[in-house]
Structures are given as C-alpha cells and as structure tokens.
Design a protein around this motif. Structure first.
Motif, mmCIF file in Angstrom:
data_model
loop_
_atom_site.group_PDB
_atom_site.id
_atom_site.type_symbol
_atom_site.label_atom_id
_atom_site.label_comp_id
_atom_site.label_asym_id
_atom_site.label_seq_id
_atom_site.Cartn_x
_atom_site.Cartn_y
_atom_site.Cartn_z
ATOM 1 N N ALA A 125 -1.526 18.679 5.998
ATOM 2 C CA ALA A 125 -0.280 19.441 6.061
ATOM 3 C C ALA A 125 -0.030 20.261 4.794
ATOM 4 C CB ALA A 125 0.891 18.491 6.303
ATOM 5 N N LEU A 126 -0.376 19.716 3.635
ATOM 6 C CA LEU A 126 -0.037 20.380 2.378
ATOM 7 C C LEU A 126 -1.127 21.311 1.864
ATOM 8 C CD1 LEU A 126 1.734 17.526 0.362
ATOM 9 C CD2 LEU A 126 2.735 19.234 1.869
ATOM 10 N N ASN A 127 -2.390 20.983 2.135
ATOM 11 C CA ASN A 127 -3.492 21.795 1.608
ATOM 12 C C ASN A 127 -4.023 22.716 2.696
ATOM 13 O OD1 ASN A 127 -3.420 20.588 -0.971
ATOM 14 N ND2 ASN A 127 -4.625 18.850 -0.235
ATOM 15 N N LYS A 128 -3.578 23.955 2.654
ATOM 16 C CA LYS A 128 -4.021 24.918 3.673
ATOM 17 C C LYS A 128 -5.494 25.262 3.522
ATOM 18 C CE LYS A 128 0.194 24.983 5.061
ATOM 19 N NZ LYS A 128 0.561 24.198 6.264
ATOM 20 N N ASP A 129 -5.984 25.253 2.271
ATOM 21 C CA ASP A 129 -7.397 25.526 2.012
ATOM 22 C C ASP A 129 -8.029 24.269 1.427
ATOM 23 O OD1 ASP A 129 -9.875 26.484 1.436
ATOM 24 O OD2 ASP A 129 -9.249 27.906 -0.117
ATOM 25 N N PRO A 130 -8.752 23.481 2.244
ATOM 26 C CA PRO A 130 -9.344 22.233 1.745
ATOM 27 C C PRO A 130 -10.312 22.452 0.581
ATOM 28 C CG PRO A 130 -9.404 22.322 4.151
ATOM 29 C CD PRO A 130 -9.004 23.681 3.682
ATOM 30 N N ALA A 131 -10.942 23.638 0.528
ATOM 31 C CA ALA A 131 -11.892 23.909 -0.557
ATOM 32 C C ALA A 131 -11.188 24.127 -1.889
ATOM 33 C CB ALA A 131 -12.743 25.132 -0.211
ATOM 34 N N ASP A 132 -9.917 24.514 -1.850
ATOM 35 C CA ASP A 132 -9.138 24.735 -3.072
ATOM 36 C C ASP A 132 -7.773 24.075 -2.903
ATOM 37 O OD1 ASP A 132 -8.307 25.636 -5.542
ATOM 38 O OD2 ASP A 132 -7.720 27.620 -4.808
ATOM 39 N N PRO A 133 -7.715 22.732 -2.948
ATOM 40 C CA PRO A 133 -6.450 22.032 -2.668
ATOM 41 C C PRO A 133 -5.402 22.270 -3.741
ATOM 42 C CG PRO A 133 -8.106 20.503 -3.481
ATOM 43 C CD PRO A 133 -8.805 21.812 -3.282
ATOM 44 N N SER A 134 -4.162 22.395 -3.280
ATOM 45 C CA SER A 134 -3.047 22.550 -4.196
ATOM 46 C C SER A 134 -2.420 21.212 -4.568
ATOM 47 C CB SER A 134 -1.966 23.449 -3.578
ATOM 48 O OG SER A 134 -2.482 24.740 -3.297
ATOM 49 N N TYR A 135 -2.666 20.195 -3.716
ATOM 50 C CA TYR A 135 -2.079 18.881 -3.948
ATOM 51 C C TYR A 135 -3.169 17.812 -3.871
ATOM 52 C CZ TYR A 135 2.312 21.298 -2.964
ATOM 53 O OH TYR A 135 3.376 22.158 -2.997
ATOM 54 N N LEU A 136 -2.995 16.791 -4.695
ATOM 55 C CA LEU A 136 -3.875 15.629 -4.656
ATOM 56 C C LEU A 136 -3.128 14.488 -3.985
ATOM 57 C CD1 LEU A 136 -5.418 15.628 -8.246
ATOM 58 C CD2 LEU A 136 -6.590 16.160 -6.121
ATOM 59 N N VAL A 137 -3.761 13.879 -2.990
ATOM 60 C CA VAL A 137 -3.175 12.738 -2.286
ATOM 61 C C VAL A 137 -4.094 11.553 -2.516
ATOM 62 C CG1 VAL A 137 -2.291 11.856 -0.106
ATOM 63 C CG2 VAL A 137 -2.265 14.318 -0.551
ATOM 64 N N PRO A 148 0.835 -1.208 0.000
ATOM 65 C CA PRO A 148 0.000 0.000 0.000
ATOM 66 C C PRO A 148 0.867 1.254 0.000
ATOM 67 C CG PRO A 148 -0.035 -1.066 2.152
ATOM 68 C CD PRO A 148 0.673 -2.010 1.224
ATOM 69 N N ALA A 149 0.414 2.258 -0.681
ATOM 70 C CA ALA A 149 1.185 3.495 -0.797
ATOM 71 C C ALA A 149 0.233 4.659 -1.041
ATOM 72 C CB ALA A 149 2.192 3.395 -1.934
ATOM 73 N N VAL A 150 0.766 5.865 -0.943
ATOM 74 C CA VAL A 150 0.023 7.071 -1.339
ATOM 75 C C VAL A 150 0.845 7.792 -2.395
ATOM 76 C CG1 VAL A 150 -1.195 7.350 0.840
ATOM 77 C CG2 VAL A 150 0.996 8.495 0.504
ATOM 78 N N GLN A 151 0.142 8.490 -3.260
ATOM 79 C CA GLN A 151 0.763 9.254 -4.336
ATOM 80 C C GLN A 151 0.350 10.699 -4.200
ATOM 81 O OE1 GLN A 151 0.707 7.800 -8.533
ATOM 82 N NE2 GLN A 151 -0.501 9.625 -8.916
#
Length: 619
Positions: free
Chosen positions: A98-110, A32-35
C-alpha cells in the motif's frame, strides 16, 4: 533501642513501592508487531502516517490491536501491534504494497518488531521493561571493514587540491602536478622555483614530507604524508564512519543499537530484535553522501526533461528543484562540512547556516568567486541514487561560512541541517562477517540464565532459613528486595541486559547474602558474650556495618574500573555489578534491620531470638 523512626519506615515503603512498580513491566511479555519507518532521509514520517497504515490494514481485512506514532526527534515511526505472528506477517506484506508504489525504490521500510505488553498506565509512568541484548533477544550482528585505501586516496586528493591552490595563490609557477598513489609529484623548470615551493609547502602544510629529485623530465618535488598524519587520517575516518552509522541507524528507531570500533579499521554493528537480515543490511547501507554541485546552465531551466545532457553533466529528476542538470564534479562533499544549523536570514526567513573546514572554505571560495548569480545545488546520495535537497542562487562569494536560504519552514531548515551534519562516510565499508541470532536461541539463553539465578536463590533461601531461622528469613526477604530493586533500576535506566548481566545478578546474590551472614554472625557473637538479645541485635547491626561498607566499597572500585576501561559485554557486567552493590547495601542493612525492629523491637522483656544455635564457651 531497636526501633526505627516513622520516616525510615515510610522511606523503605516508598522504595519497595518503587521497586514493585518498575519491576513488574518485565513480566508482561511482548506481542508481535510491525514498525514503519522512512526509507529516505528526505522523507519525514508524521502522525498522519498512522492513518495511512490503518487504512492499508483495513483494506486487507487485517485486525490490529493498536497503532501509534512515536516521535524520534528528527523523524518518527509508526508501530502496530497484532494478536499473532500470522497477522504480523500478513500485515507487513499489505502495508508494503500500500505504501511503496515502486518496490524497486521503496519510500517506507516495514519491519518485524516486538512491543511490550505493559499496560498503558504503567507506560505513562515510564515503567518499561529492560532492553534485552543480542544474546537474549536475538538479532543481527555485522562486522564491517573500512576501506583504508579509499581513505588515503580521498586524503591525497585533498592534499593535491590544497597544494595546487597554494602555489597558484602565491604565483609560484610549476610545470605539472600529478598524483602517484599516495604521493604528489610537482615538477619545476628551475631550482629557485622548486626551493620557493618547498618552503611554502613546508610552512603551510606541515603534515607533508617533501623530497626533491631530478630526472630526465626535469626537477621534481615529491610530497607524501608523514606517518603521524597517515595514522590520524585513518583514525578520523573510522570515527566519522561510526558517527555517521550511529545517526542513520538511530533515525530508524532500532532499540539500543550497538555500534563500536574493533581493531584499527573494523566496526561492529549489532541490532537487537531485528530478525530481517535484508532490512538490517538496508539500514547499514543507508549511510548517505552529500555533494555540492554547480548547475549546468547550458541547459535552460524548465527544459531539462527533453534536453540532451552535455558531457560531464547529469540529470537529476528527484528532489526539490528537480529536474535539474548538474555538473558531475562536486565543489565539495559532505566531509568538508564541520557544522550546520537552522537559522534565519536577514529577512527573518528560515535558512540553514553551514560551516566548512579550512580546505572546504578554500574550495568554496574558488568555485563561487566568479559565479555570482549562478545556481548551486546540494545533492544527497543514498544507495547510489541522488536526490536534490535544494537549488540555491549564489548571492555573494562563499567562504567557510554561508547560508542556504529559501527554506519552506523552520522544520525544513532543521531537517536539512541534520542531514548536512550527518555528513558522508569518510570511506566505503564492506560487510566481512554477518551473524543472525534467532529469537529461539535468545529464549533458551533467557531460560538458562533465569533458572541459574532462581536455583541459586532457592539454595541460599534453604541454607539461610535452616541455619539462621527467623533471622535467616529476614535475610532472604532482604535478598529478594535487593534483586527487585536491581531489576527496577535497570528498567528505569533502560539498560540492555545480556548474559554477562545475568551472571552479574547471580554474583550479586552471593555478595548480598554475605552482608547478612556478617550481621547474623555478629549478633551471635554478642549473644555469646552475654549481651541481652536487644543489645545483641543493635550492636550486631552497628558493628557489622563498617565491615560491610569496606568490603562493598573495594568491590565497587573494581566494578567502576571495569566500567571505565571495559567494553561490550564487560561494561554490561560492570553496570549490573555496580548497581547490585548499591542495592545490596541498602537491603542488607536497612531492610533487614527494619524487619528485625518490627519483629523484636517492641518486646521489652525479650529473652531470646531465633537466630539458630548459639554456641557459648564453657564457664
């Protein structure tokens, strides 16, 4: 007579080593992993993102087995492996927070993912497992409908603009020009002007069917697209959407996505290994629209945040050069861009060179002819939100080819060129069918396919050894080599294995053993004719070769036809089928002959061979 030269044994040994080396990665399984990927086309992931991810996991006290950055050309992705699915789920939440400061407009997809457990030394040799298709690994399937009405609306808007520009350029006066559904109505005050306009449009825009009429309001010329132009417009729209979807999905590093046309106006999107449906929809929804807009300079630069936005304009707060107020009406959209590439301007500074199609070049000339020294912006729209890519000053009248200067670096110029080349959707689409295949069902399909192949191989083994004894054992070994080489080739090619592919492997077993049956029976025939055992072995292999070659070539032709004219699962079957024919010819002839030579070739006084009962005719 029955001895191979040393180089043939060395060649066979090297091929067997290759087969073992590239087959074993398929037996290590997955973890299992995350991308972690970029959620915005303007945000590029760099190796530094790996440290950010590891720091987030360290703060959350979640142990990771390893993490690495993978460069995907224009962008990259970070993959992190874990020991269990529990840690995988916890890690996804921790990294997102940790990476997406604004959950409504995420900068990263996990996203959840699976990574092969292949040792690093094998991966360094590019020895990787095969990809598994949707039916074996699980994943997400979408069927999307292209809005053909929107396609025609956009095309008629282009026709309307083009017709107006032509009439104005040739100074042909018209009383009005309006669009009525999929037709353009142009009104005139006299017959002479109407005839001149009809001749001009017929010569310059041959895709139009023109019909003139008269009503209470005067003379009217109605323009509609000819049927061939309508079909071509819809065809180009679907193809452009497929191209755009492919570029956007590939940027996220999804393993072996399948994006293909179905019918006249539908597109199938399959994302193997993706179990998060919401993320899959987000990937599909990331297709962007580009627009070139003029800056509304009635609002002084630097005061946009506090100034009132004029009617017909809007404020953009995100991107390079933001905040900036732009007119709502675009000069051109991304579908007018035919090509874009990174270049250098006359001062050897990074820039982006843009080529427009005919309509786009005319629109750009008209918009910039009297706007020298004014500001122009390029805006990227994703999920309904606009982001300013660049704000540039118009130095000269722009046409079908121009440059955007002021790029920070050659990398930034390459990134912007890629976004411009990706263009926009030719028409909106909606998901009319979605299907998720769980990993459990995929595991069951793998087990059933593996068992069917295994049981078939076992049945063939028992029959061949009982019926042909030692030569049957040679045939079984050659058959095992055949399967191993086939799996190795599929792994090297990083082909996608599906259920039809497993069926092709099972079929290959039957076809491959047929060649050995021909050889063994030919040897028996030579023994019945009174030839010595050594001569029977040599003659049997040599004379069976022509029959084996003919049968395999004709079957290969059928496989190539399936590969050329088939699609989807049929092509998957054809790839495995064609490769299986090639490996079976090698193993059945060369490998089986090498074993026979090693076992019997050095015996000078060979009186018999173990090939089962040889029925000789009565004297």
């Amino acid at each position: 007579m029955n001895r191979y030269p040393l180089w043939k044994y060395v060649m066979i040994a090297l091929v067997l080593a290759f087969g073992v080396l590239y087959t074993i990665p398929n037996f290590f399984g997955e973890s299992p992993a995350v991308q972690v990927s970029s959620a915005k086309a303007t945000l590029k992931l760099t190796p530094a993102a790996t440290d950010q991810v590891l720091q987030a996991l360290k703060v959350a006290a979640i142990p990771a087995e390893n993490a690495y950055y993978e460069d995907l050309g224009n962008n990259g992705t970070v993959r992190v492996r874990f020991a269990s699915t529990d840690l995988q789920f916890k890690a996804k939440t921790a990294i997102e927070q940790a990476l997406n400061k604004d959950p409504a407009d995420p900068s990263y997809l996990v996203a959840f993912n699976l990574l092969p457990n292949t040792p690093a030394w094998l991966q360094s040799l590019r020895a990787l497992p095969m990809y598994l298709g949707l039916d074996l690994r699980g994943g997400v399937h979408f069927l999307m409908q292209v809005d053909t009405r929107a396609v025609m609306t956009k095309r008629m808007q282009s026709v309307q603009t083009g017709a107006r520009s032509l009439l104005v350029e040739k100074k042909i006066r018209f009383a009005g020009l309006s669009r009525d559904g999929e037709a353009i109505d142009i009104r005139f005050r006299d017959r002479e002007t109407l005839d001149a306009a009809r001749d001009l449009l017929r010569n310059q825009m041959p895709e139009l069917a023109l019909v003139d009429s008269a009503d209470a309001d005067g003379l009217k010329l109605r323009a509609t697209l000819v049927p061939q132009a309508v079909r071509q417009t819809l065809e180009e729209a679907v193809q452009q959407n497929i191209s755009t979807l492919s570029k956007r999905v590939n940027e996220l590093g999804v393993a072996e996505p399948i994006i293909q046309r179905q019918g006249a106006d539908r597109i199938v999107v399959q994302l193997p290994g993706v179990q998060d449906v919401s993320r899959a929809k987000d990937i599909i929804g990331r297709t962007a629209t580009l627009e070139v807009r003029m800056v509304d300079e009635s609002v002084r630069r630097g005061t946009e945040d506090g100034a009132s936005v004029p009617v017909g304009s809007e404020l953009f707060k995100v991107g390079k050069g933001a905040p900036v107020v732009l007119y709502k009406d675009p000069v051109i959209t991304g579908d007018y861009i035919s090509n874009a590439g990174a270049a250098f301007d006359q001062n050897q500074q990074p820039s982006v060179s843009i080529d427009l199609n005919g309509d786009g070049g005319r629109k750009m000339r008209e918009a910039t002819r009297n706007k020298i020294g004014k500001l122009m912006a390029i805006v990227l729209f994703e999920k309904g939100k606009g982001e300013v890519l660049t704000v540039a000053t118009i130095r000269d009248e722009l046409g079908s080819r121009f440059q955007i200067t002021g790029m920070e670096s050659p990398t930034a110029a390459s990134d912007l060129a890629l976004l411009l080349r990706a263009g926009s959707l030719a028409a909106p689409m909606e998901i009319i069918e979605e299907r998720t295949i769980g990993p459990q069902l995929g595991a069951e399909n793998i087990a059933k396919g593996f068992n069917s192949t295994l049981y078939g191989f076992a049945a063939i083994t028992v029959f061949m050894i009982v019926y042909y004894l030692i030569f049957g054992a040679f045939s079984v070994f050659a058959l095992a080599v055949n399967v191993m080489l086939l799996i190795a080739l599929l792994s090297v090619l990083q082909a996608t294995l599906t259920l039809p592919g497993i069926a092709a492997i099972a079929l290959t077993l039957g076809m491959a053993i047929d060649a050995n049956v021909l050889i063994n029976e030919r040897i028996r025939e030579e023994l019945r004719n009174g030839n010595s055992p050594q001569a029977a072995i040599a003659t049997g292999f040599e004379r069976a070769w022509a029959t084996i070659l003919d049968s395999n070539v004709t079957t290969l032709i059928a496989g190539v036809a399936l590969l050329i004219f088939g699609s989807g699962p049929i092509r998957g079957f054809a790839v495995v089928h064609c490769l299986g024919i090639l490996t079976s010819m090698f193993s059945a002839v060369l490998v089986a002959r090498a074993l026979a030579n090693l076992w019997y070739g050095r015996r000078k006084k060979l009186t018999s061979v173990s090939i089962g009962q040889v029925w000789k005719p009565n004297a």
